[in-house]
Design a protein around this motif. Sequence first.
Motif, PDB file in Angstrom:
ATOM      1  N   THR A  88      14.412  60.993  26.457  1.00 14.23           N
ATOM      2  CA  THR A  88      15.621  60.978  27.270  1.00 14.23           C
ATOM      3  C   THR A  88      16.362  59.666  27.059  1.00 14.23           C
ATOM      4  O   THR A  88      15.777  58.595  27.204  1.00 14.23           O
ATOM      5  CB  THR A  88      15.270  61.214  28.748  1.00 14.23           C
ATOM      6  N   GLY A  90      19.333  57.071  27.958  1.00 16.40           N
ATOM      7  CA  GLY A  90      20.077  56.765  29.173  1.00 16.40           C
ATOM      8  C   GLY A  90      20.791  55.430  29.166  1.00 16.40           C
ATOM      9  O   GLY A  90      21.027  54.865  30.245  1.00 16.40           O
ATOM     10  N   ARG A  99      28.748  57.917  33.375  1.00 15.24           N
ATOM     11  CA  ARG A  99      27.351  57.677  33.041  1.00 15.24           C
ATOM     12  C   ARG A  99      26.672  59.013  32.754  1.00 15.24           C
ATOM     13  O   ARG A  99      26.574  59.862  33.643  1.00 15.24           O
ATOM     14  CB  ARG A  99      26.648  56.988  34.214  1.00 15.24           C
ATOM     15  N   ILE A 101      23.187  60.774  31.133  1.00 14.76           N
ATOM     16  CA  ILE A 101      21.811  60.682  30.646  1.00 14.76           C
ATOM     17  C   ILE A 101      21.532  61.960  29.866  1.00 14.76           C
ATOM     18  O   ILE A 101      21.759  63.055  30.374  1.00 14.76           O
ATOM     19  CB  ILE A 101      20.843  60.517  31.837  1.00 14.76           C
TER      20      ILE A 101
ATOM     21  N   LEU B  63      17.311  53.412  31.952  1.00 10.71           N
ATOM     22  CA  LEU B  63      16.171  54.139  32.516  1.00 10.71           C
ATOM     23  C   LEU B  63      14.926  53.257  32.608  1.00 10.71           C
ATOM     24  O   LEU B  63      14.215  53.292  33.614  1.00 10.71           O
ATOM     25  CB  LEU B  63      15.889  55.387  31.672  1.00 10.71           C
TER      26      LEU B  63
END
Lengths: 230, 230
Positions: A88, A90, A99, A101, B63
């Motif tokens: 993932t 981000g 923003r 992700i 993150l």
Amino acid sequence: MSTTDSPTPYDPNAFERPSVTVDVVAFTARERKLHVLLIKRGVWPFEGHWALPGGFVQMSEGLDAAAHRELTEETGVAGAEFLEQLYTFGNVNRDPRTRVISVAYYALLPEPSISPRAGTDAAEAQWWPADALPPLAFDHAEIVKTALSRLRAKLGYTSVAYALLAPEFTLTELQTVYEIILGRELDKRNFRKKMLSTELLEGLEKQRRGGAHRPAQLFSFTKREPVFLD
Amino acid sequence: MSTTDSPTPYDPNAFERPSVTVDVVAFTARERKLHVLLIKRGVWPFEGHWALPGGFVQMSEGLDAAAHRELTEETGVAGAEFLEQLYTFGNVNRDPRTRVISVAYYALLPEPSISPRAGTDAAEAQWWPADALPPLAFDHAEIVKTALSRLRAKLGYTSVAYALLAPEFTLTELQTVYEIILGRELDKRNFRKKMLSTELLEGLEKQRRGGAHRPAQLFSFTKREPVFLD
């Protein structure tokens, strides 16, 4: 009080918060090269740039389902047998809209019998050689790099090559898939010995005839899922 | 038009969309058992239940940073040297508040010298033996299971054990970490031979003296990052 009774209604829009997409790196082996499926974006941002197929996750779908849906909607490729979550991404400024992700996936497909077909936000869809990709939108070059690294590692310790082959294949075809992904030639005798020792391959009572070569025995994988090699 | 000029302002709140959290599975090896750091939730939902430390990702943080922040805020554990993304969990109904997608992390810590200290949304923070965890909130039992499986696999093919040990350790302490995580005893002679053959360990001009045992040589890892074993 049960765990699902809220003392006050929970309003997620009361907070500024990130949005979530999925992006899919779809690989196939063709013409002795590893290829990646890209779409040309038909909308802002990066309109007219090549990118991975992907898009926003809907409220009612799981992440795997979102990845399958976006791949199919934007490229026409449906029912990918191997599609796995990759990583993932981000970073705060990876998308100019807000923003975002992105939960990245990678898919492995046997050599395609049909051409991709662009849809929804994609203006074009096309297989590109992994070693000669065009400049990519967002951080998609980094996502492709991560996927390639994962694929190479996984090829070394699992039977995941099954997903890049038709259900029946010759040992030469299997070796070619390994060579394409690893980017180097393998010794034929050692490769066959190692592969046949794994008990992951089943020899079929069939041969492939063609061209000037001797007929070659066909094999299939005993399991069409990634099994750890010893 | 540049790639960052929007033809119309982009309003993420125009769409219903998921929220994003991070959750952290922090492991340590102590008292000959693998332990997991849990917090008791002080707020709805699952108030009074044990859970992984975690919380909503803020707009301005990456993150990894969010995972470090939540771990520190809720448990007092700061500066985890090894913290790596594990998997992103996105089942549609995993959180009663709203659709929440959680990017899970796992952290490895040397045997803790200080006790955890609960903060923000956590009422308590405590190390629990991994084989005797209390019932966990949300899908956190599944996240712990995934983390344990990743840790065991990674221990087999990398030098990640460094993160569970102090900078200087004996070969017995290293073997104990392996045995704790793999859940079985290892042959001392084979283990030492394999470890010393990797060139990942540096023998120090120091010994540890203590108890009725002979003094034992101290070692350190040549790199404090996960290196692939051959």
